[in-house]
Design a protein around this motif. Structure first.
Motif, short mmCIF file in Angstrom:
data_model
loop_
_atom_site.label_atom_id
_atom_site.label_comp_id
_atom_site.label_asym_id
_atom_site.label_seq_id
_atom_site.Cartn_x
_atom_site.Cartn_y
_atom_site.Cartn_z
N ALA A 204 0.83 -1.00 0.09
CA ALA A 204 -0.08 0.09 -0.08
C ALA A 204 0.89 1.26 -0.22
CB ALA A 204 -1.06 0.08 0.97
N PHE A 205 1.78 1.14 0.82
CA PHE A 205 2.87 2.35 1.07
C PHE A 205 3.49 2.55 -0.62
CE2 PHE A 205 7.14 4.25 1.27
CZ PHE A 205 6.88 5.38 2.12
N TRP A 206 3.78 1.60 -1.28
CA TRP A 206 4.54 1.76 -2.49
C TRP A 206 3.55 2.21 -3.61
CZ3 TRP A 206 9.33 3.14 -2.63
CH2 TRP A 206 10.37 2.40 -1.93
N GLU A 207 2.44 1.62 -3.60
CA GLU A 207 1.52 2.17 -4.39
C GLU A 207 1.22 3.60 -4.17
OE1 GLU A 207 -1.75 -0.60 -3.99
OE2 GLU A 207 -0.98 -2.17 -5.23
N SER A 208 0.90 3.94 -3.12
CA SER A 208 0.62 5.37 -2.97
C SER A 208 1.95 6.18 -3.33
CB SER A 208 0.42 5.69 -1.35
OG SER A 208 1.55 5.45 -0.45
N VAL A 209 3.09 5.71 -3.23
CA VAL A 209 4.49 6.52 -3.70
C VAL A 209 4.36 6.58 -5.00
CG1 VAL A 209 6.66 6.58 -3.55
CG2 VAL A 209 5.53 6.44 -1.53
N LEU A 210 4.22 5.43 -5.81
CA LEU A 210 4.88 5.19 -7.22
C LEU A 210 3.74 5.62 -8.01
CD1 LEU A 210 6.56 1.77 -6.98
CD2 LEU A 210 7.54 4.07 -7.13
N GLU A 211 2.38 5.80 -7.66
CA GLU A 211 1.29 6.29 -8.66
C GLU A 211 0.78 7.80 -8.15
OE1 GLU A 211 -1.75 3.26 -8.02
OE2 GLU A 211 -0.66 1.87 -9.18
N GLY A 212 1.68 8.29 -7.46
CA GLY A 212 1.10 9.78 -6.82
C GLY A 212 2.23 11.01 -7.47
N PRO A 213 1.86 12.16 -6.95
CA PRO A 213 2.81 13.21 -7.24
C PRO A 213 4.15 13.02 -6.90
CG PRO A 213 1.69 13.77 -5.52
CD PRO A 213 0.92 12.38 -6.02
N LEU A 214 4.31 12.15 -5.78
CA LEU A 214 5.90 12.00 -5.32
C LEU A 214 6.71 11.46 -6.56
CD1 LEU A 214 7.07 10.71 -2.05
CD2 LEU A 214 8.30 10.22 -4.10
N ALA A 215 6.02 10.38 -7.12
CA ALA A 215 6.80 9.60 -8.53
C ALA A 215 6.99 10.58 -9.57
CB ALA A 215 5.83 8.44 -8.83
N GLU A 216 5.77 11.42 -9.74
CA GLU A 216 5.93 12.42 -11.02
C GLU A 216 7.22 13.49 -10.59
OE1 GLU A 216 4.57 12.45 -13.83
OE2 GLU A 216 3.21 10.57 -13.15
N CYS A 217 7.42 13.76 -9.36
CA CYS A 217 8.49 14.66 -8.83
C CYS A 217 9.94 14.03 -9.26
CB CYS A 217 8.36 15.13 -7.41
SG CYS A 217 9.23 16.31 -6.69
N VAL A 218 9.87 12.80 -8.96
CA VAL A 218 11.22 12.11 -9.19
C VAL A 218 11.56 11.91 -10.60
CG1 VAL A 218 12.43 9.99 -8.99
CG2 VAL A 218 11.09 10.59 -7.10
N MET A 219 10.47 11.66 -11.40
CA MET A 219 10.84 11.61 -13.03
C MET A 219 11.05 13.00 -13.32
SD MET A 219 8.04 8.67 -14.14
CE MET A 219 6.53 8.95 -13.42
N ASN A 220 10.64 14.05 -12.96
CA ASN A 220 10.70 15.44 -13.31
C ASN A 220 12.10 15.93 -12.81
OD1 ASN A 220 8.28 15.52 -14.74
ND2 ASN A 220 7.36 16.35 -13.24
N GLY A 221 12.96 15.08 -12.12
CA GLY A 221 14.11 15.34 -11.76
C GLY A 221 14.50 15.94 -10.39
N ASP A 222 13.48 16.16 -9.86
CA ASP A 222 13.49 16.82 -8.46
C ASP A 222 13.65 15.81 -7.39
OD1 ASP A 222 13.65 18.51 -6.23
OD2 ASP A 222 11.70 19.33 -6.65
N GLU A 223 14.67 15.04 -7.14
CA GLU A 223 14.70 13.83 -6.09
C GLU A 223 14.93 14.55 -4.76
OE1 GLU A 223 17.12 10.63 -7.01
OE2 GLU A 223 16.98 10.72 -9.38
N ARG A 224 15.52 15.56 -4.61
CA ARG A 224 15.62 16.11 -3.14
C ARG A 224 14.17 16.47 -2.48
NH1 ARG A 224 19.77 20.88 -2.39
NH2 ARG A 224 21.26 19.23 -3.07
N GLN A 225 13.23 16.98 -3.16
CA GLN A 225 12.12 17.35 -2.78
C GLN A 225 11.21 15.80 -2.51
OE1 GLN A 225 10.65 19.97 -1.67
NE2 GLN A 225 8.52 19.03 -1.26
N ALA A 226 11.53 15.06 -3.44
CA ALA A 226 10.75 13.73 -3.35
C ALA A 226 11.20 13.00 -2.12
CB ALA A 226 11.01 12.90 -4.61
N GLU A 227 12.55 12.89 -1.87
CA GLU A 227 13.16 11.99 -0.67
C GLU A 227 12.63 12.79 0.56
OE1 GLU A 227 17.55 11.43 1.32
OE2 GLU A 227 17.30 12.06 -0.73
N THR A 228 12.63 14.02 0.71
CA THR A 228 11.75 14.91 2.07
C THR A 228 10.58 14.59 2.15
OG1 THR A 228 13.08 16.82 1.45
CG2 THR A 228 11.27 17.03 2.75
N GLU A 229 9.64 14.26 1.05
CA GLU A 229 8.24 13.79 1.36
C GLU A 229 8.06 12.32 1.56
OE1 GLU A 229 5.81 15.02 -1.88
OE2 GLU A 229 6.66 17.14 -2.21
N LEU A 230 9.05 11.52 1.03
CA LEU A 230 8.91 10.03 1.06
C LEU A 230 9.17 9.75 2.57
CD1 LEU A 230 9.93 7.17 -1.13
CD2 LEU A 230 10.93 7.39 1.16
#
Length: 498
Positions: A204-230
């Motif tokens: 459930a955790f990975w689905e919420s991460v990989l199918e949401g805005p956090l994943a889009e953030c990573v794919m757009n290159g902003d891994e620092r912000q995504a890491e903070t949120e994760l």
């Protein structure tokens, strides 16, 4: 252990017997497997172009590659010169196979290939003979490489072209950012495992991460912000889906003109808000089980007020849904996307704007009207044909400058007033003008006239909204260029005022 027919029965053997019966009609000829070759010795027999393609593949997997061939094509020779491969300048011998992890035969001599295959298989070494499944103990699939995410497609060696066609389709659906996402998620695998002892909670955790805005953030290159949120979500044990809004440009109408990103978001959205400029063919590409809400707006006839749309976007995202706001053309070109993201920003709703081909570009291209041309127009201006109150208040002196093209959105209802205003502010009555109806679709029609004649031509023509008006000398080129514009799915009908 019970006996059967006087012979002690093996549960394993019995199980295999039952399983064998069940699988008789669905035998998989090749067992799919991924092999680690990093630092492993591999042998490639052949020095031509086919061998070169296999060499690239093996080197990309980190293999220590030896090539056996009397001659090498230039690029293989360059790989040798740079120390990336070893070379045995000789014809193949059985002695070359010993100690290899993997062998590939890529010569144009089947007898040599057969000898390579027999030698490798006798020593239990996997071997592939290019385009010859009969001599191969394994086959190389078509590959979609988003390392560490790798997708392999195979037809069992029977129809390699079909495998490549399927790969091409997958390439268009799986963005390069998925590899970045896979690497990012791998970094946190152990932390997630430690935080959630239950497999279902981890899923459930990975689905919420990989199918949401956090994943889009990573794919757009902003891994620092995504890491903070994760890490925040991980600390809180939060497995609830995170909502977000995606403002996506659907282009001028032809589904083939969608961007890859637009298509991917359309196929993963929970809710889609769309307007009357989005063609039915485009809606067919939306995820089948997504909720669809029509929010179309036409002149003086709004299915839903803009303020209601804005509030609905916020509410749906706050419910944890992935919301797709699908707009014809481009969201920021008279699409009121700016108004929608203002409210999203106020409520701290994650959003992304995905540009689309604006209707002006699509209409002009499919009507054979270049928006700029060295001999006729050095600039192009986009304007809207009416304001909120329905009036026309444009900068007419700027719009009537020479050597420019003007594209009028949403101006068909007031085309007579618009043409008259151009003339009144100094534009020649004989200035060429075009109306392009349902641009880029199989319903496209292009009507060409002048500022003086166009309003009369439109009457009784059956042309209605959505249509764009193009004003400028470039329109005259449509009589020459438009006739050659014949694209599948876009029937162009041009009527000229002689």
């Amino acid at each position: 252990m019970p006996a059967v027919g006087g012979v002690e029965a093996s549960p394993t053997a019995a199980g295999w017997g039952i399983l064998g019966d069940q699988l008789q009609e669905r035998v998989v000829e090749y067992f799919p497997i991924f092999m680690r070759l990093t630092g492993e010795p591999c042998l490639l027999v052949g020095g031509g172009e086919v061998a070169l393609r296999k060499a690239r593949l093996l080197l990309s997997a980190g293999a220590r590659l030896t090539v056996v061939a009397p001659q090498l094509v230039d690029e293989l020779a360059a790989l040798l010169a740079s120390g990336q491969i070893a070379h045995v300048d000789a014809c193949f011998s059985a002695l070359h196979v010993g100690g290899q992890r993997l062998v590939i035969a890529a010569t144009n001599d089947r007898e040599v290939n057969r000898l390579v295959s027999q030698t490798a298989q006798a020593q239990g070494i996997p071997v592939n003979v290019v385009d010859d499944p009969e001599l191969s103990s394994y086959i190389t699939p078509a590959i979609v490489d988003r390392s560490p995410l790798v997708i392999a497609v195979s037809t069992g060696g029977g129809v390699p072209v079909l495998a490549r066609l399927i790969r091409a389709r997958l390439e268009s659906l799986i963005p390069a950012g998925f590899g970045r996402l896979a690497r990012f998620a791998t970094r946190f695998r152990e932390q997630v495992k430690a935080r959630f002892g239950n497999v279902e909670e981890r899923r459930a955790f990975w689905e919420s991460v990989l199918e949401g805005p956090l994943a889009e953030c990573v794919m757009n290159g902003d891994e620092r912000q995504a890491e903070t949120e994760l890490l925040q979500r991980l600390a809180a044990g939060d497995t609830t889906p995170a909502g977000a809004v995606y403002l996506v440009g659907a282009g001028p109408g032809n589904p083939d003109l969608l961007t890859f990103r637009a298509l991917r978001l359309m196929q993963q959205a929970d809710v889609v808000l769309y307007d009357n400029l989005v063609a039915p063919e485009l809606m067919e590409l939306v995820r089948r089980d997504a909720e669809r809400i029509f929010v179309g707006k036409q002149r003086a006839n709004h299915a839903m007020a803009q303020e209601e749309i804005n509030s609905l976007l916020v509410r749906l995202a706050q419910e944890g849904k992935r919301v797709l706001r699908l707009k014809g053309g481009d969201p920021f070109t008279f699409g009121r996307g700016g108004e929608e993201i203002e409210l999203l920003a106020e409520h701290n709703i994650p959003f992304e704007v995905v540009p689309g081909i604006t209707s002006a570009s699509g209409a002009a291209a499919y009507a054979g009207i270049p928006l700029t041309h060295r001999d006729h127009a050095q600039s192009v201006v986009f304007v809207t044909g009416h304001k909120k109150d329905g009036s026309i208040q444009l900068d007419w002196p700027a719009l009537t400058r020479p050597d420019q093209t003007v594209v009028v959105y949403m101006g068909l209802a007031m085309v007579a007033e618009i043409c008259a205003a151009f003339i009144a502010h100094g534009k020649a009555p004989t200035t060429p003008v075009a109306v392009v109806h349902r641009a880029t679709t199989d319903q496209q029609r292009t009507l060409v006239g002048t500022l003086q004649t166009l309003p009369g031509l439109i009457q009784g023509s059956g042309i209605s909204s959505p249509s764009l008006i193009i004003v400028g000398e470039v329109v005259a080129l449509s009589s020459r260029l438009g006739w050659f514009r014949r694209v599948e799915g876009a029937a162009v009908t041009i009527g000229h005022d002689e």
